[in-house]
Design an enzyme around this catalytic site. Structure first.
Site, mmCIF file in Angstrom:
data_model
loop_
_atom_site.group_PDB
_atom_site.id
_atom_site.type_symbol
_atom_site.label_atom_id
_atom_site.label_comp_id
_atom_site.label_asym_id
_atom_site.label_seq_id
_atom_site.Cartn_x
_atom_site.Cartn_y
_atom_site.Cartn_z
ATOM 1 N N SER A 1 0.830 -1.220 0.000
ATOM 2 C CA SER A 1 0.000 0.000 0.000
ATOM 3 C C SER A 1 0.861 1.265 0.000
ATOM 4 O O SER A 1 0.562 2.228 -0.734
ATOM 5 C CB SER A 1 -0.964 0.003 1.188
ATOM 6 O OG SER A 1 -0.299 -0.259 2.395
ATOM 7 N N HIS B 1 -2.126 -8.847 2.028
ATOM 8 C CA HIS B 1 -1.807 -7.575 2.704
ATOM 9 C C HIS B 1 -2.971 -7.242 3.647
ATOM 10 O O HIS B 1 -3.326 -8.055 4.490
ATOM 11 C CB HIS B 1 -1.550 -6.521 1.605
ATOM 12 C CG HIS B 1 -0.925 -5.243 2.057
ATOM 13 N ND1 HIS B 1 -0.329 -5.081 3.281
ATOM 14 C CD2 HIS B 1 -0.813 -4.022 1.439
ATOM 15 C CE1 HIS B 1 0.122 -3.838 3.391
ATOM 16 N NE2 HIS B 1 -0.169 -3.170 2.292
ATOM 17 N N HIS C 1 5.353 -12.732 7.694
ATOM 18 C CA HIS C 1 5.577 -11.346 7.263
ATOM 19 C C HIS C 1 6.784 -11.280 6.349
ATOM 20 O O HIS C 1 7.733 -12.056 6.502
ATOM 21 C CB HIS C 1 5.805 -10.414 8.470
ATOM 22 C CG HIS C 1 5.559 -8.980 8.136
ATOM 23 N ND1 HIS C 1 6.532 -8.166 7.621
ATOM 24 C CD2 HIS C 1 4.433 -8.239 8.199
ATOM 25 C CE1 HIS C 1 6.015 -6.975 7.404
ATOM 26 N NE2 HIS C 1 4.735 -6.984 7.743
ATOM 27 N N ARG D 1 2.416 -4.539 16.799
ATOM 28 C CA ARG D 1 1.029 -4.087 16.613
ATOM 29 C C ARG D 1 0.064 -5.175 17.104
ATOM 30 O O ARG D 1 -1.022 -4.890 17.593
ATOM 31 C CB ARG D 1 0.774 -3.750 15.129
ATOM 32 C CG ARG D 1 1.704 -2.672 14.598
ATOM 33 C CD ARG D 1 1.570 -2.493 13.094
ATOM 34 N NE ARG D 1 1.915 -3.710 12.362
ATOM 35 C CZ ARG D 1 1.784 -3.869 11.047
ATOM 36 N NH1 ARG D 1 1.309 -2.884 10.318
ATOM 37 N NH2 ARG D 1 2.131 -5.002 10.461
#
Ligand code: HAX
Length: 446
Positions: free
Chosen positions: A241, A271, A318, A327
């Protein structure tokens, strides 16, 4: 000029001169080497982008201008008596490069409130779509429908000088971010509540107002939204993104066009759409087993079945991280504080115990640990946001803060159009000496 814009300008003018010097005097310094492996495995690890807003360490996770998520939780302004950081403050940090004061955050809130109106034709365009159009497609369409209001596109048409590109870009970025909560809430209410829309409450902060317009006025939901909108903002420049927004922006497309393109990248299941996939996958597991809270053995069997079907375990793995995503940890801490007894949270916690050892046993998987998307859906669902197809829209609203702050920097630095070189298969075969396989390819004329 507003204080924030002036501060950005002062800072960017000095830094821009340094970058011009870097380009002029050190252009031939080698920063990365590219191998065939890189080309065929998604260019991972090649340093080819300059990103100001955040940096991702494989072991430690994300830092925003040097600050970790726990740092932000401690140092960013909050609402009076609040427990979570305000995303407005993180936007300021990413854009200006320093921690904001309460007054800085108030200035941003006032600016965004002033700019938050959406032209009627945007709603009409959305209303022309079937209600069950995927919310991410509605969201992208809504942004594109607003793109004719771009101050950058207008200034360019009128013949603005290159050195001033940052200015209408900044204005467009502020306009666009201001409108996103209304756009997202409109899509949510039209898709799931028969178009029973809720007026914005300008006394609320950006994230709190989004929760309110979606129909959630509970203080805990607003707290969650502030945290959610902070931690999803940015993940340095190479993710799909951020990179797409940067790439499309490099053609001097407007902030609206660049961001819409970036969000269509976020809409991919590897994603941002992984947040929807995680919940879908857990609900499918519950349904198949006929239990609300599967045991670790049952989870283990379901994970192995998923893998045996040639599918990925969503929310795990990831491209850069090699440890549990901070996160994920921030969301887990929120859950432990506010919803420790929630059965879905318990399942998410059990998955956290079961999945990493299984993925670790598969040699090709580089990171067996959970990412941000492994947790977010469980929090949203707990508070009644059950429509998981909408989750990536929330991610998108947050991601705007990072990728659009960076776009203003891209323009201030005068970064050029991006255009890597590609080669056909024949070239790679010749280069590597795979002569015997060349027969499957016809040598191109040029
Ligand atoms: N389940 C099963 N297989 C996995 C896997 C997982 N969770 N993670 C990686 N793998 C596989 C890859 O598909 C790849 O297989 P092939 O070589 O057969 O193609 C192999 O392991 C090597 O992959 P990798 O080098 O470890 O990881 P990549 O950088 O290629 O991919 C992904 C990173 C995030 C796309 C990957 O881990 C994945 O598909 N995870 C599940 C989807 C997901 O959670 N995505 C969200 C990521 C975070 C994010 O961007 N959020 O927005």
């Amino acid at each position: 000029m507003s204080t924030i814009k002036q501060k950005f300008y002062d800072n960017a003018s000095k830094k821009s001169a340094v970058i011009q010097k870097l380009k002029k005097e050190h252009a031939d310094v080698v920063v990365s080497e590219v191998t065939v492996g890189h080309v065929l495995t998604g260019m991972k690890g090649i340093i080819s982008l300059m990103t100001s807003t955040s940096k991702l360490d494989p072991e430690e996770g994300i830092r925003f201008r040097g600050y970790s998520i726990p740092d932000l939780q401690e140092l960013l302004p909050r609402i009076p008596g609040g427990t979570e950081p305000l995303p407005e403050g993180l936007f300021y940090l990413m854009l200006v490069g320093e921690l904001p004061t309460d007054a800085d955050v108030k200035e941003i809130q006032d600016e965004w409130t002033k700019r938050s109106d959406i032209p009627e034709h945007v709603f009409a365009a959305l209303d022309a779509l079937p209600k069950d159009t995927h919310p991410m497609n509605q969201f992208a369409l809504g942004i594109v429908a607003m793109a004719d209001g771009s101050k950058f596109a207008k200034a360019y048409e009128e013949g603005i000088s290159k050195k001033d590109y940052w200015d209408p870009t900044y204005e467009g970025v502020m306009d666009l971010i201001a409108k996103l909560p209304k756009l997202a809430a409109y899509i949510y209410r039209r898709s799931y509540f028969d178009g029973d829309h809720i007026e914005s409450d300008p006394s609320l902060d950006w994230a709190g107002n989004l929760a309110h317009m979606m129909g959630f006025d509970d203080d805990e939901v607003k707290k969650l939204f502030r945290l959610y909108m902070t931690i999803h903002t940015d993940h340095e420049g190479g993710n799909v993104s951020a990179h797409t927004t940067h790439l499309v922006g490099s053609a001097l497309s407007s902030p609206y066009q660049a961001y819409a393109a970036g969000m269509l990248g976020l809409a991919g299941p590897l994603h941002g759409l992984a947040n929807q996939e995680v919940i879908k996958w857990i609900l499918a597991m519950r349904e198949e087993l006929g239990v609300e809270n599967p045991t670790k053995e049952q989870i283990s069997d379901f994970v192995k079945k998923t893998l045996s079907e040639g599918r990925v375990v969503p929310g795990y793995g990831h491209a850069v991280l090699r440890k549990t995503d901070p996160r994920y940890t921030a969301q887990r801490e929120f859950a432990l504080k506010y919803m420790a007894d929630d059965s879905l949270f318990q399942t998410v916690s059990n998955i956290y115990e079961v999945v990493p050892p299984i993925l670790s046993s598969i040699a090709k998987i580089k990171n067996p640990w959970p990412n941000v998307d492994a947790h977010s859906g469980a929090l949203l669902l707990h508070y009644g946001i059950t429509q998981y197809e909408f989750y990536t829209v929330l991610f998108s609203v947050s991601r705007a803060l990072g990728v659009l702050a960076q776009l203003v920097w891209d323009r201030a630095y005068g970064l050029p159009i991006e255009r890597p070189k590609s080669q056909n298969e024949f070239w790679f075969l010749e280069k590597t000496g795979l002569k015997s396989d060349v027969k499957f390819y016809t040598k191109p004329k040029n």
